[in-house]
Design a protein around this motif. Structure first.
Motif, PDB file in Angstrom:
ATOM      1  N   PRO A 255      41.366   7.737 -34.865  1.00  0.00           N
ATOM      2  CA  PRO A 255      42.070   6.490 -34.539  1.00  0.00           C
ATOM      3  C   PRO A 255      41.729   5.957 -33.149  1.00  0.00           C
ATOM      4  N   THR A 256      41.654   6.844 -32.169  1.00  0.00           N
ATOM      5  CA  THR A 256      41.336   6.399 -30.812  1.00  0.00           C
ATOM      6  C   THR A 256      39.900   5.913 -30.722  1.00  0.00           C
ATOM      7  N   ILE A 257      38.980   6.581 -31.390  1.00  0.00           N
ATOM      8  CA  ILE A 257      37.581   6.153 -31.359  1.00  0.00           C
ATOM      9  C   ILE A 257      37.426   4.791 -32.032  1.00  0.00           C
ATOM     10  N   ILE A 258      38.109   4.607 -33.166  1.00  0.00           N
ATOM     11  CA  ILE A 258      38.081   3.299 -33.831  1.00  0.00           C
ATOM     12  C   ILE A 258      38.651   2.229 -32.902  1.00  0.00           C
ATOM     13  N   ALA A 259      39.723   2.579 -32.190  1.00  0.00           N
ATOM     14  CA  ALA A 259      40.332   1.629 -31.261  1.00  0.00           C
ATOM     15  C   ALA A 259      39.369   1.238 -30.149  1.00  0.00           C
ATOM     16  N   THR A 260      38.600   2.209 -29.635  1.00  0.00           N
ATOM     17  CA  THR A 260      37.624   1.878 -28.588  1.00  0.00           C
ATOM     18  C   THR A 260      36.555   0.933 -29.126  1.00  0.00           C
ATOM     19  N   HIS A 286      49.567   3.345 -43.690  1.00  0.00           N
ATOM     20  CA  HIS A 286      50.368   3.034 -42.502  1.00  0.00           C
ATOM     21  C   HIS A 286      50.119   4.057 -41.393  1.00  0.00           C
ATOM     22  N   GLU A 287      50.011   5.333 -41.773  1.00  0.00           N
ATOM     23  CA  GLU A 287      49.786   6.371 -40.767  1.00  0.00           C
ATOM     24  C   GLU A 287      48.498   6.103 -39.995  1.00  0.00           C
ATOM     25  N   ALA A 288      47.425   5.766 -40.715  1.00  0.00           N
ATOM     26  CA  ALA A 288      46.144   5.500 -40.054  1.00  0.00           C
ATOM     27  C   ALA A 288      46.224   4.232 -39.214  1.00  0.00           C
ATOM     28  N   GLY A 289      46.768   3.166 -39.791  1.00  0.00           N
ATOM     29  CA  GLY A 289      46.839   1.896 -39.076  1.00  0.00           C
ATOM     30  C   GLY A 289      47.652   1.975 -37.805  1.00  0.00           C
ATOM     31  N   GLU A 290      48.813   2.623 -37.887  1.00  0.00           N
ATOM     32  CA  GLU A 290      49.681   2.697 -36.713  1.00  0.00           C
ATOM     33  C   GLU A 290      49.079   3.570 -35.612  1.00  0.00           C
ATOM     34  N   LYS A 291      48.332   4.615 -35.990  1.00  0.00           N
ATOM     35  CA  LYS A 291      47.679   5.449 -34.978  1.00  0.00           C
ATOM     36  C   LYS A 291      46.606   4.668 -34.229  1.00  0.00           C
ATOM     37  N   ILE A 292      45.860   3.841 -34.955  1.00  0.00           N
ATOM     38  CA  ILE A 292      44.839   3.013 -34.313  1.00  0.00           C
ATOM     39  C   ILE A 292      45.496   2.023 -33.354  1.00  0.00           C
ATOM     40  N   LEU A 293      46.558   1.374 -33.816  1.00  0.00           N
ATOM     41  CA  LEU A 293      47.238   0.377 -32.990  1.00  0.00           C
ATOM     42  C   LEU A 293      47.925   1.014 -31.786  1.00  0.00           C
ATOM     43  N   TYR A 294      48.448   2.210 -31.963  1.00  0.00           N
ATOM     44  CA  TYR A 294      49.138   2.891 -30.867  1.00  0.00           C
ATOM     45  C   TYR A 294      48.179   3.145 -29.710  1.00  0.00           C
ATOM     46  N   ALA A 295      46.939   3.474 -30.032  1.00  0.00           N
ATOM     47  CA  ALA A 295      45.941   3.687 -28.982  1.00  0.00           C
ATOM     48  C   ALA A 295      45.637   2.399 -28.234  1.00  0.00           C
ATOM     49  N   GLY A 320      40.452   1.499 -41.011  1.00  0.00           N
ATOM     50  CA  GLY A 320      41.766   2.097 -41.202  1.00  0.00           C
ATOM     51  C   GLY A 320      41.970   2.615 -42.614  1.00  0.00           C
ATOM     52  N   LEU A 321      41.562   1.830 -43.593  1.00  0.00           N
ATOM     53  CA  LEU A 321      41.713   2.247 -44.989  1.00  0.00           C
ATOM     54  C   LEU A 321      40.815   3.442 -45.306  1.00  0.00           C
ATOM     55  N   ILE A 322      39.621   3.446 -44.736  1.00  0.00           N
ATOM     56  CA  ILE A 322      38.704   4.561 -44.974  1.00  0.00           C
ATOM     57  C   ILE A 322      39.216   5.828 -44.296  1.00  0.00           C
ATOM     58  N   LEU A 323      39.739   5.674 -43.082  1.00  0.00           N
ATOM     59  CA  LEU A 323      40.345   6.826 -42.409  1.00  0.00           C
ATOM     60  C   LEU A 323      41.526   7.346 -43.213  1.00  0.00           C
TER      61      LEU A 323
END
Length: 559
Positions: A255-260, A286-295, A320-323
């Motif tokens: 999630p953090t890498i996707i966010a970067t 939701h778990e994947a999406g929210e982790k990306i957004l949280y970063a 996000g969907l793939i993660l």
């Protein structure tokens, strides 16, 4: 030890390397095995050096009842596979009389078990890492406590002596068709007998020497000990645990890498917000999406930007969907392992608390399997079949391949100034006349090809053995090893991506853009290992240092 052997052992450790379990006590503990509640996460923690085990009171009761069942069944005149008769196509050969505990039957049973331990040992190096050897032994003890193996108290104590003293039998990592680990786990039995080598205090030594040093009584496998020691899937299960824990670490970083990457691109947060994900409704979405957004909390991406493209490339938009897909496949695999380590892959099985309320419970065929009371059974099965586990491991691998795919594509997109509105190849403004990241994607492409090749199924391949009786295969060991290798490549591909994303993040920060709280922590930690590219340089060290950084990064430090 020869130099070539040392190199092979080092290569094995590298190939099967697993990331540390960051959460947990720094002080070694004694864990109680009850045969019912062991989980993959606890098992991973127990496999660390210094951790000890004991069997619960109820576990000892089930173990003793399980040992008693086949002994009593033989006394009743029944032929018991691996106890009174030989294996495979030699099952018509009697190896011990009905009263197995009495002489000369007891000695005959021990001699048979010891001989089988020797003749089944035909695996191929490299050896499993110590942690996996310990894990395989812990699984076996837990399954003894479940009451399914028919093994003796002496066998349980022998296993625990090695576990609790960090004595690691050398177990070949190759040479199993996945139906059972005959040529692998038999080496545990040989080490318990003092006829093989172990790793002890960082050195390969004869098991007989270690047993003498520790003052351990001679162990001689009796009764069902032999077949239960050598015919199970504990090594495969340990390999699967290690592979899944490595994948879990990769996915925890994702999630953090996707966010970067989103910050590097000046991408859209819209695909990851709750109301968008809700319209898809997939597990873990939701778990994947929210982790990306949280970063991305506090990031410039939450500001409206008329220059931001309406839609990002799918490698960003679908990440996000793939993660989420990979996270769900991992969850299912962990649940399956949790079941496996609290049950058994033995044949025959012993059940000391079986149901007797089914429509067929009182049929003559079922009654013939009973021992003493109505709820105790000893009978043949195919519990060493690991098809479901192999299928799930391959599913995790295919899902991880999609994660790897999007990472590789995001990296190439970040080189394109038309996507980022940053200089082509992310050439820093002070890098006058430089080429930046013009050609390093080619080496990334080669690694990507290796990962995609690992998605090919290895199940179903094999040569029928035991004169054609055993003709199904799962190759779960190979599936686990391939999954582990794919996770290794995920770190490698992420290293290329992060080299790009952090470069772009710094360039945007130079333009006054603020990065997210989680991505900023990631950037700062990474910069301690890999500096900003202000001038063209050799990137090999950067890539390899980035891999080491990712392998050892605790995701909890990014929160």
């Amino acid at each position: 030890m020869t130099k070539s052997l040392k190199l092979r052992l080092t290569a094995a450790a590298a190939a099967l390397a697993v990331v540390p379990m960051f959460a947990g006590s720094a002080v070694a503990a004694t864990h109680t095995l009850d045969g019912k509640t062991l989980t993959i996460d606890e098992l991973w923690a127990i496999s660390a050096p210094g951790e000890k085990v004991k069997i619960s009171a109820d576990g000892w009761k089930r173990l003793k009842a399980s040992y008693r069942a086949p002994i009593d069944a033989a006394t009743d005149g029944r032929d018991i596979y691996g106890l009174t008769v030989n294996y495979g196509d030699l099952k018509d050969q009697r190896v011990a009389g009905a009263r197995v505990e009495d002489e000369p039957n007891r000695s005959a049973s021990i001699e048979f078990n010891e001989r089988q331990m020797r003749i089944q040992a035909a695996g191929v190096e490299p050896f499993l890492p110590d942690r996996l050897a310990k894990m395989a032994m812990v699984i076996r003890v837990n399954q003894m406590a479940a009451g399914f193996t028919g093994m003796s108290e002496a066998a349980a104590n022998a296993y625990m002596e090695y576990i609790n003293n960090d004595v690691y039998p050398l177990i070949p990592s190759r040479g199993s068709e996945g139906a059972n680990d005959l040529s692998m786990v038999t080496h545990i039995g040989l080490a318990l007998m003092g006829e093989w080598d172990v790793n002890y205090k960082g050195k390969r030594v004869a098991a007989s020497k270690v047993r003498k040093e520790l003052g351990l009584k001679r162990f001689r496998p009796f009764g069902m000990d032999g077949i239960s020691i050598l015919s199970n899937s504990n090594a495969a299960e340990a390999q699967a645990v290690a592979a899944l824990k490595k994948v879990e670490h990769v996915l925890d970083l994702s999630p953090t890498i996707i966010a970067t990457s989103l910050e590097a691109l000046n991408g859209n947060v819209s695909p990851f917000v709750w109301h968008t994900v809700e319209t898809k409704g997939w597990p873990q979405g939701h778990e994947a999406g929210e982790k990306i957004l949280y970063a991305l909390k506090g990031s410039y991406l939450w500001n409206a930007d008329p220059k931001r493209y309406l839609q990002d490339p799918l490698s960003f938009r679908s990440s996000g969907l793939i993660l989420a897909t990979a996270m769900e496949e991992l969850r299912q695999a962990k649940e399956l392992i949790n079941q496996a380590v609290n049950h058994t892959s033995d044949n025959p099985i012993v059940s000391v608390n079986a149901r007797n309320d089914l429509w067929y419970s009182n049929t003559d065929a079922i009654k013939a399997m009973q021992v003493g009371g109505k709820n105790t059974f000893v009978n043949s099965c195919s519990n060493f079949d690991n098809t479901q586990l192999a299928v799930q491991l391959e599913s995790v691998g295919r899902a991880l391949a999609q994660v790897i795919h999007t990472s590789a594509w995001r990296t190439t997109q970040l080189d394109d100034k038309h996507r980022t509105n940053l200089p082509t190849y992310l050439v820093a403004k002070e890098n006058k006349g430089g080429d930046g990241f013009a050609n390093i994607a080619q080496s990334m492409s080669g690694l990507y090809a290796e990962a995609m090749a690992l998605t090919n199924s290895v199940m179903g391949y094999g040569v029928p053995t035991s004169i054609g009786i055993e003709e199904t295969f799962s190759n779960v060991n190979v599936a686990a090893d391939r999954l582990s290798k794919m996770a290794d490549i995920a770190y490698e591909l992420y290293s290329y991506e992060v080299l790009h994303t952090t470069q772009a993040m710094n360039m945007r920060m130079q333009d006054g853009k603020k990065m997210g709280e989680g991505t900023t922590k990631f950037l700062n930690a990474y910069r301690k290992t890999v500096p900003f590219v202000s001038k063209d340089r050799i990137y090999t060290n950067d890539i390899n240092n980035g891999i080491k950084f990712l392998r050892t990064l605790d995701p909890a430090t990014l929160k």
